[in-house]
Design a protein around this motif. Structure first.
Motif, PDB file in Angstrom:
ATOM      1  N   THR A 254       0.833  -1.212   0.000  1.00  0.00           N
ATOM      2  CA  THR A 254       0.000   0.000   0.000  1.00  0.00           C
ATOM      3  C   THR A 254       0.864   1.256   0.000  1.00  0.00           C
ATOM      4  OG1 THR A 254      -1.732  -1.167   1.232  1.00  0.00           O
ATOM      5  CG2 THR A 254      -1.826   1.241   1.230  1.00  0.00           C
ATOM      6  N   ILE A 255       1.912   1.253   0.827  1.00  0.00           N
ATOM      7  CA  ILE A 255       2.783   2.426   0.932  1.00  0.00           C
ATOM      8  C   ILE A 255       3.400   2.765  -0.418  1.00  0.00           C
ATOM      9  CG2 ILE A 255       4.962   3.242   1.914  1.00  0.00           C
ATOM     10  CD1 ILE A 255       4.225   1.536   4.425  1.00  0.00           C
ATOM     11  N   THR A 256       3.842   1.746  -1.147  1.00  0.00           N
ATOM     12  CA  THR A 256       4.494   1.976  -2.436  1.00  0.00           C
ATOM     13  C   THR A 256       3.569   2.719  -3.391  1.00  0.00           C
ATOM     14  OG1 THR A 256       5.838  -0.022  -2.171  1.00  0.00           O
ATOM     15  CG2 THR A 256       5.569   0.826  -4.406  1.00  0.00           C
ATOM     16  N   ARG A 275       3.454  -3.886 -11.696  1.00  0.00           N
ATOM     17  CA  ARG A 275       3.684  -5.249 -11.211  1.00  0.00           C
ATOM     18  C   ARG A 275       3.203  -5.433  -9.775  1.00  0.00           C
ATOM     19  NH1 ARG A 275       7.627  -8.502 -13.716  1.00  0.00           N
ATOM     20  NH2 ARG A 275       8.620  -7.585 -15.554  1.00  0.00           N
ATOM     21  N   LEU A 276       2.633  -4.394  -9.179  1.00  0.00           N
ATOM     22  CA  LEU A 276       2.339  -4.428  -7.748  1.00  0.00           C
ATOM     23  C   LEU A 276       1.325  -5.516  -7.393  1.00  0.00           C
ATOM     24  CD1 LEU A 276       3.267  -2.810  -5.263  1.00  0.00           C
ATOM     25  CD2 LEU A 276       1.178  -1.451  -5.484  1.00  0.00           C
ATOM     26  N   THR A 277       0.222  -5.595  -8.130  1.00  0.00           N
ATOM     27  CA  THR A 277      -0.814  -6.588  -7.829  1.00  0.00           C
ATOM     28  C   THR A 277      -0.270  -7.997  -8.015  1.00  0.00           C
ATOM     29  OG1 THR A 277      -2.583  -5.062  -8.480  1.00  0.00           O
ATOM     30  CG2 THR A 277      -3.117  -7.417  -8.466  1.00  0.00           C
ATOM     31  N   ARG A 292      -6.139 -10.911   0.270  1.00  0.00           N
ATOM     32  CA  ARG A 292      -7.243 -10.176   0.899  1.00  0.00           C
ATOM     33  C   ARG A 292      -7.978  -9.346  -0.150  1.00  0.00           C
ATOM     34  NH1 ARG A 292      -7.422  -5.214   3.857  1.00  0.00           N
ATOM     35  NH2 ARG A 292      -5.138  -5.067   3.813  1.00  0.00           N
ATOM     36  N   ALA A 293      -9.249  -9.653  -0.337  1.00  0.00           N
ATOM     37  CA  ALA A 293     -10.032  -9.013  -1.394  1.00  0.00           C
ATOM     38  C   ALA A 293     -10.142  -7.511  -1.209  1.00  0.00           C
ATOM     39  CB  ALA A 293     -11.430  -9.638  -1.466  1.00  0.00           C
ATOM     40  N   THR A 294     -10.127  -7.045   0.043  1.00  0.00           N
ATOM     41  CA  THR A 294     -10.334  -5.621   0.319  1.00  0.00           C
ATOM     42  C   THR A 294      -9.031  -4.852   0.469  1.00  0.00           C
ATOM     43  OG1 THR A 294     -10.519  -6.143   2.678  1.00  0.00           O
ATOM     44  CG2 THR A 294     -12.572  -6.015   1.417  1.00  0.00           C
ATOM     45  N   GLN A 295      -7.896  -5.466   0.180  1.00  0.00           N
ATOM     46  CA  GLN A 295      -6.629  -4.748   0.321  1.00  0.00           C
ATOM     47  C   GLN A 295      -6.560  -3.591  -0.669  1.00  0.00           C
ATOM     48  OE1 GLN A 295      -3.133  -7.106   0.895  1.00  0.00           O
ATOM     49  NE2 GLN A 295      -1.782  -5.607  -0.008  1.00  0.00           N
ATOM     50  N   PRO A 296      -6.145  -2.405  -0.200  1.00  0.00           N
ATOM     51  CA  PRO A 296      -6.063  -1.250  -1.097  1.00  0.00           C
ATOM     52  C   PRO A 296      -5.197  -1.535  -2.321  1.00  0.00           C
ATOM     53  CG  PRO A 296      -5.805  -0.558   1.180  1.00  0.00           C
ATOM     54  CD  PRO A 296      -5.798  -2.052   1.191  1.00  0.00           C
ATOM     55  N   TYR A 297      -5.605  -1.014  -3.428  1.00  0.00           N
ATOM     56  CA  TYR A 297      -4.887  -1.064  -4.708  1.00  0.00           C
ATOM     57  C   TYR A 297      -4.861  -2.455  -5.343  1.00  0.00           C
ATOM     58  CZ  TYR A 297      -3.124   3.624  -3.570  1.00  0.00           C
ATOM     59  OH  TYR A 297      -3.021   4.943  -3.238  1.00  0.00           O
ATOM     60  N   VAL A 298      -4.510  -3.492  -4.609  1.00  0.00           N
ATOM     61  CA  VAL A 298      -4.232  -4.795  -5.213  1.00  0.00           C
ATOM     62  C   VAL A 298      -5.307  -5.841  -4.929  1.00  0.00           C
ATOM     63  CG1 VAL A 298      -1.742  -4.409  -5.157  1.00  0.00           C
ATOM     64  CG2 VAL A 298      -2.846  -5.565  -3.225  1.00  0.00           C
ATOM     65  N   GLY A 299      -6.250  -5.549  -4.054  1.00  0.00           N
ATOM     66  CA  GLY A 299      -7.289  -6.511  -3.719  1.00  0.00           C
ATOM     67  C   GLY A 299      -8.288  -6.696  -4.852  1.00  0.00           C
ATOM     68  N   GLY A 330      -1.545  -2.575 -11.817  1.00  0.00           N
ATOM     69  CA  GLY A 330      -1.652  -3.928 -12.327  1.00  0.00           C
ATOM     70  C   GLY A 330      -2.926  -4.648 -11.949  1.00  0.00           C
ATOM     71  N   ASN A 331      -3.936  -3.902 -11.528  1.00  0.00           N
ATOM     72  CA  ASN A 331      -5.217  -4.505 -11.146  1.00  0.00           C
ATOM     73  C   ASN A 331      -6.239  -4.295 -12.257  1.00  0.00           C
ATOM     74  OD1 ASN A 331      -7.144  -5.834  -9.577  1.00  0.00           O
ATOM     75  ND2 ASN A 331      -6.722  -4.627  -7.755  1.00  0.00           N
TER      76      ASN A 331
END
Length: 539
Positions: A254-256, A275-277, A292-299, A330-331
């Motif tokens: 998330t920080i990145t 490439r984050l997700t 985790r489905a609800t993770q910011p950016y990548v969920g 990448g989502n």
């Protein structure tokens, strides 16, 4: 606030392989850790903390593997601690291992908080300063870049600012390149972090890089890290997906994204953020964790839209309900289907499935979804079943087979062994198929029996893998007579889809989900073949 005359480039420091492994249930082999390090290198992380070299056979194996690799973006850091109080730094076995390790970067942890000096290591404050200085000076003299990890720094800062600064000065004067300020207990709030970091940057930022290492015990790990950067920190430490002991470390994933997309701080090479997700999910899967489905950016749900008004807004301009473009991390965007859906949702999902739907059909489908959800169906996680519903309601559905009957026998033997046998009778293309199979349970036996018949006509269905099976009781007050919802996830190696079944009989619900899962695969195959034929390309 005074900063160094020569601003330092920003660094990401990933501690997944050491700090992350301290979380409950977290374990990776040496080979798996190497795979994680390789993935983080591909992402573009600057520093990877691999652990204690040679502290145990697994770590020894890991550092041997890491030493043989060529790293494109990352530098491997070895972790250790200040010398023992009764041993000279150059004679301390642990420090000698760090000195002899292939790693150019060493991170050593030392005490900063008076409470730990009194209760844990039992040394006086001056001796603690010598432990820090001697250890840093020895490693610096061995040609290492030394990161001094000031454990419990913010607790120490609130207890005695002057002494906390003395510990940092001791490290800097001995040759430390970086001062990592650790919120080890995760007890601090963002403004406390900001003010302390700003003061350290003012006092020592001209002589050393200032880093933040936050934990998430108060739910502030990400916020604390961002406020530290705002206050002048130029290195952020954390773990992929925030794994770690207790409630975890600051979530570097998330920080990145926050740094780059919200604060304009370039933290990865060009194109790395996309490439984050992929990286986040790779680490979770290797740890046998469901992402985790609800993770910011990548969920999976980070860019999922359910309400009709939201979907209409997204169709008009994605910025109306999305804070960033999912492609940047990448989502992908997902439009969820439920009783809240509007015509736009239905039409968009139909377009994705290659089904033509007009406005009248869309309205009829919405009403059908509402009726089915009232009965217990839920299509948000059952995209395969929803695609079949679209085809049925528009006349584009071709049944995989016609069912005559199915039967399951479960037999408990006297010696304790349970045996399950299923028999199915179906019709395909005017021909009757009767098959019997055994399994380790009713669903397994039904799947085996159905596949043994159906692959005679549709051989590619042999390769469909059922990857997840979930059962939920919808009304527990009815006890064993309650309605049951079954969700199945399936994959053909490239695509993944969900299917659903609902019934008062758990086996009937499972059969429905199983049939939908295979039917969706066959429908997709027909669509691919049709598209290929229309374009003149061999399927």
């Amino acid at each position: 606030m005074t900063h160094s005359a020569a601003p330092r480039s920003f660094e990401l420091y990933d501690a997944t392989l050491r700090d992350g492994m301290q979380g409950e249930g977290m374990a990776l082999s040496a080979e798996e850790k190497l795979r994680v390090a390789t993935k983080l290198d591909e992402l573009g992380v600057h520093l990877i903390e691999a652990g204690f070299p040679a502290s145990n056979p697994k770590e020894q194996e890991l550092f041997g593997l890491l030493a043989r690799e060529t790293w494109r973006h990352t530098t491997i850091a070895a972790f250790g601690m200040t010398r023992r109080r009764d041993v000279r730094a150059d004679e301390d076995p642990a420090l000698r291992i760090l000195a002899e390790c292939f790693c150019d970067v060493t991170t050593i942890v030392g005490k900063t908080w008076g409470l730990h000096l009194e209760k844990v290591v039992r040394v006086d404050r001056d001796e603690n300063l010598r432990l820090i200085a001697d250890s840093v000076a020895f490693l610096h003299g061995e040609g290492k870049r030394v990161i001094y990890d000031a454990e419990h720094f913010f607790d120490a800062w609130r207890d005695d600012e002057a002494y906390a600064l003395r510990c940092l000065r001791a490290a800097v004067e001995a040759g430390a390149d970086t001062l990592s300020l650790c919120d080890t207990n995760g007890s601090s709030l963002p403004l406390q972090i900001h003010d302390a970091v700003a003061r350290v940057v003012q006092e020592l930022g001209a002589h050393a890089r200032v880093a933040i290492h936050a934990h998430d015990d108060a739910g502030c790990g990400v916020a604390n890290s961002l406020l530290a950067v705002q206050a002048g920190a130029t290195q952020v430490q954390g773990t992929t997906n925030g794994i770690g002991e207790r409630t975890g470390n600051a979530n570097l994933t998330t920080i990145t994204a926050d740094l780059e997309l919200k604060m304009g701080v370039r933290s990865l090479p060009e194109g790395g953020l996309a490439r984050l997700t992929e990286t986040s999910h790779f680490v979770d899967e290797l740890l046998n964790r469901t992402p985790r489905a609800t993770q910011p950016y990548v969920g999976r749900n980070a860019f999922a839209h359910k309400g009709g008004l939201h979907v209409a807004g997204i169709r008009a301009d994605a910025r109306t309900f999305e804070h960033v473009d999912p492609v940047e991390v990448g989502n992908t965007r997902d439009v969820l289907v439920s009783e809240l859906a509007g015509k736009g949702t239905i039409i968009e999902k139909a377009t994705e499935a290659g089904v033509d739907v007009d406005d009248a059909q869309a309205v009829r489908i919405i009403e059908r979804v509402k009726q089915l959800e009232h009965e217990g169906y839920q299509f948000e996680a059952a995209d395969g079943s929803f695609e079949l519903l679209l085809r049925r309601e528009t006349g584009a559905y071709e049944p995989l087979f016609t069912l005559e009957s199915w039967r399951v026998i479960v037999e408990q033997r006297a010696e304790g062994r349970v045996e399950t046998e299923a028999t199915i009778k179906i019709w395909i293309g005017g021909e009757r198929y009767v098959r019997t199979a055994e399994g380790n349970g009713p669903v397994h036996a039904l799947d085996a029996a159905l596949r043994s018949a159906i692959v005679q006509v549709h051989p590619h269905l042999r390769d469909i893998e059922l990857t997840d099976f979930k059962v939920r009781i919808l009304d527990s007050t009815k006890g064993t007579g309650a309605t049951t919802r079954v969700l199945l996830d399936a994959s053909d190696g490239q695509d993944t889809w969900g299917s659903i079944g609902v019934s008062e009989n758990v086996i009937a619900a499972s059969w429905e989900a199983l049939v939908d899962s295979l039917s969706r695969s066959e429908q997709a195959g027909r669509r691919t073949a049709s598209d290929a034929a229309a374009s003149g390309v061999e399927a």
